[in-house]
Write an enzyme that holds these catalytic residues in place. Structure first.
Site, PDB file in Angstrom:
ATOM      1  N   HIS A  22       0.813  -1.212   0.000  1.00  0.00           N
ATOM      2  CA  HIS A  22       0.000   0.000   0.000  1.00  0.00           C
ATOM      3  C   HIS A  22       0.850   1.267   0.000  1.00  0.00           C
ATOM      4  CE1 HIS A  22      -3.333  -2.716   0.626  1.00  0.00           C
ATOM      5  NE2 HIS A  22      -4.135  -1.706   0.339  1.00  0.00           N
ATOM      6  N   TRP A  76      -5.317  -5.223  -9.107  1.00  0.00           N
ATOM      7  CA  TRP A  76      -4.933  -5.006  -7.707  1.00  0.00           C
ATOM      8  C   TRP A  76      -5.428  -6.161  -6.835  1.00  0.00           C
ATOM      9  CZ3 TRP A  76      -1.616  -2.045  -5.124  1.00  0.00           C
ATOM     10  CH2 TRP A  76      -1.737  -1.958  -3.736  1.00  0.00           C
ATOM     11  N   TRP A  77      -6.659  -6.568  -7.054  1.00  0.00           N
ATOM     12  CA  TRP A  77      -7.200  -7.690  -6.281  1.00  0.00           C
ATOM     13  C   TRP A  77      -6.336  -8.943  -6.470  1.00  0.00           C
ATOM     14  CZ3 TRP A  77     -13.069  -7.394  -7.808  1.00  0.00           C
ATOM     15  CH2 TRP A  77     -13.666  -6.327  -7.127  1.00  0.00           C
TER      16      TRP A  77
END
Length: 106
Positions: A22, A76-77
């Site tokens: 992140h 992203w997942w």
């Protein structure tokens, strides 16, 4: 402003990796989230349980409902699926939270 709050679950031992990923959020994902009307997005970790508490401040007229269909979000997942609880499509398992109290001192 609308607040959307939810929890997710991190797999044990991935606390530092979750933060690292992140901290290096992809610019195209950050731009997409902003364009969809997410004005603020916070994620907190309960270290003992691995529970992630997240909340988003959404602008009026936000278009976040369409995010799950966007290729960048799906990418992203897939990138995050190895370190958190997900559905078969790799979307994170989210537990929506109901607001039960608010204090606004403004």
């Amino acid at each position: 402003m609308i607040t959307h709050a939810f929890t997710m679950q991190l797999k044990p031992g991935f606390e530092e990796e979750y933060k690292r990923r992140h901290d290096a959020i992809w610019p195209e994902l950050q731009e997409l989230l902003a364009e969809s009307g997410i004005e603020e997005y916070y994620i907190y970790l309960h270290e003992q349980t691995g529970t992630l508490f997240a909340f988003q401040k959404l602008m009026a007229g936000h278009t976040t409902a369409s995010l799950p269909e966007h290729p960048v979000v799906k990418k992203w997942w897939n990138y995050m699926a190895d370190i958190m609880n997900t559905h078969p499509d790799h979307s994170p398992v989210e537990n929506r939270l109901k607001e039960v109290f608010r204090l606004d001192t403004k």
